[in-house]
Design an enzyme around this catalytic site. Structure first.
Site, short mmCIF file in Angstrom:
data_model
loop_
_atom_site.label_atom_id
_atom_site.label_comp_id
_atom_site.label_asym_id
_atom_site.label_seq_id
_atom_site.Cartn_x
_atom_site.Cartn_y
_atom_site.Cartn_z
N ARG A 64 2.82 -11.89 -11.79
CA ARG A 64 3.73 -10.82 -11.36
C ARG A 64 5.02 -11.39 -10.76
NH1 ARG A 64 3.61 -6.45 -7.16
NH2 ARG A 64 2.52 -7.88 -5.80
N ILE A 91 4.41 -2.01 -9.16
CA ILE A 91 4.69 -2.41 -7.79
C ILE A 91 5.50 -3.70 -7.83
CG2 ILE A 91 3.65 -3.16 -5.62
CD1 ILE A 91 1.26 -1.30 -6.46
N LEU A 92 6.58 -3.70 -7.06
CA LEU A 92 7.46 -4.87 -7.04
C LEU A 92 7.12 -5.74 -5.84
CD1 LEU A 92 10.55 -2.78 -8.02
CD2 LEU A 92 9.65 -4.71 -9.34
N THR A 107 12.04 7.45 -6.49
CA THR A 107 11.68 8.87 -6.43
C THR A 107 10.19 8.99 -6.73
OG1 THR A 107 12.11 11.07 -7.28
CG2 THR A 107 12.49 9.26 -8.82
N HIS A 108 9.52 9.84 -5.94
CA HIS A 108 8.05 9.92 -6.02
C HIS A 108 7.62 11.39 -6.00
CE1 HIS A 108 3.94 8.58 -5.53
NE2 HIS A 108 3.79 9.57 -4.66
N ALA A 141 8.27 -3.07 1.46
CA ALA A 141 7.24 -3.93 0.86
C ALA A 141 5.93 -3.19 0.59
CB ALA A 141 7.01 -5.14 1.75
N GLY A 142 5.76 -1.99 1.14
CA GLY A 142 4.52 -1.24 0.91
C GLY A 142 4.61 -0.39 -0.34
C1 GAR Z 1 8.68 11.10 -11.99
O1 GAR Z 1 8.06 12.28 -11.59
C2 GAR Z 1 8.59 10.06 -10.89
O2 GAR Z 1 8.65 10.59 -9.61
C3 GAR Z 1 7.23 9.47 -11.16
O3 GAR Z 1 7.18 9.34 -12.54
C4 GAR Z 1 7.90 10.43 -13.13
C5 GAR Z 1 8.82 9.86 -14.18
O4 GAR Z 1 9.34 10.88 -14.98
N1 GAR Z 1 7.09 8.23 -10.44
C6 GAR Z 1 5.95 7.86 -9.85
O5 GAR Z 1 4.91 8.50 -9.91
C7 GAR Z 1 6.04 6.56 -9.09
N2 GAR Z 1 4.93 6.41 -8.21
P1 GAR Z 1 10.55 10.61 -15.96
O6 GAR Z 1 10.24 9.32 -16.74
O7 GAR Z 1 10.58 11.80 -16.87
O8 GAR Z 1 11.80 10.48 -15.14
#
Ligand code: GAR
Length: 211
Positions: A64, A91-92, A107-108, A141-142
């Site tokens: 990684r 995860i980076l 974005t999550h 880092a988390g």
């Molecule tokens: C988004 O909802 C983003 O928040 C999520 O993947 C989707 C990507 O959609 N990310 C995670 O779950 C990260 N933990 P997209 O490719 O259509 O933008």
């Protein structure tokens, strides 16, 4: 003009929204390049906007760390002001994060700290949540633990499938992500002035913002 590199893993609907926002000069955003950890279908959006792309796939590396070092080299080549993880599903390591921090946001699809990780929408449904949402946060880092910048709520409807709920979240997410990046571009949101100790002090999920 805020220069941005976007990293994706999937269909790139958030990326598409960012590219469209960057098309309007009033937003002060320029997408320099889009990177991915696989030949993701979302890279097509970048190509349509004539934005260069790169793919750095982990399976081509011994570990990684070696993978993320090359990913970082690719990002740094463009010397962006901001790196946006928009559906980047890996995860980076700390070295990658510290090289870009605090100018690395993610974005999550949940109201963090609830439901971190790769299956936030599925986990919210399994937990019987009545409300979930989206969070844009600075990466630390988390896993999904960094300072939260903005959150929006999304109501869970009876009979929601993971796909239906995620699509409704994404509709809100696109707007929220663009709004945060626009605020950073305008200087009304200054990531360098965030106090790491005041985790989530900026985020105010709005209870009446159901979509
Ligand atoms: C988004 O909802 C983003 O928040 C999520 O993947 C989707 C990507 O959609 N990310 C995670 O779950 C990260 N933990 P997209 O490719 O259509 O933008």
């Amino acid at each position: 003009m805020l220069s941005v590199v976007v990293l994706i893993s999937g269909s790139g609907s958030n990326l598409k929204a960012l590219l469209e926002a960057a098309d309007n000069p009033l937003n002060g955003i320029r997408v320099l390049a889009v990177g991915a950890d696989n030949p993701a279908s979302g890279l097509e959006h970048a190509e349509l906007f004539n934005v260069p792309t790169f793919v750095v796939a982990p399976q081509n590396f011994e570990n990684r760390q070696a993978w993320s070092d090359v990913l970082l080299e690719n990002v740094k080549f463009y010397n962006p002001d901001l790196v946006v993880l928009a559906g980047f599903m890996r995860i980076l390591p700390p070295s990658f994060v510290s090289a870009l921090s605090p100018n690395l946001i993610n974005t999550h699809p949940s109201l963090l700290p609830e439901f971190p990780g790769a299956h936030a929408v599925r986990d919210a449904l399994a937990a019987g949540a009545k409300v979930t949402g989206v969070t844009v946060h600075v990466v630390d880092a988390g896993v999904d633990t960094g300072p939260r910048l903005e959150q929006r709520s999304v109501e869970v409807l009876a009979g929601d499938s993971e796909h239906d709920l995620h699509e409704r979240i994404k509709a809100v997410e696109r707007q929220l992500l663009i709004s945060v990046v626009r605020d950073i571009a305008a200087g009304t949101l200054n990531l360098a002035q965030l106090d790491p100790a005041s985790q989530n002090s900026l985020a105010q999920p709005s209870a009446n913002n159901f979509h």
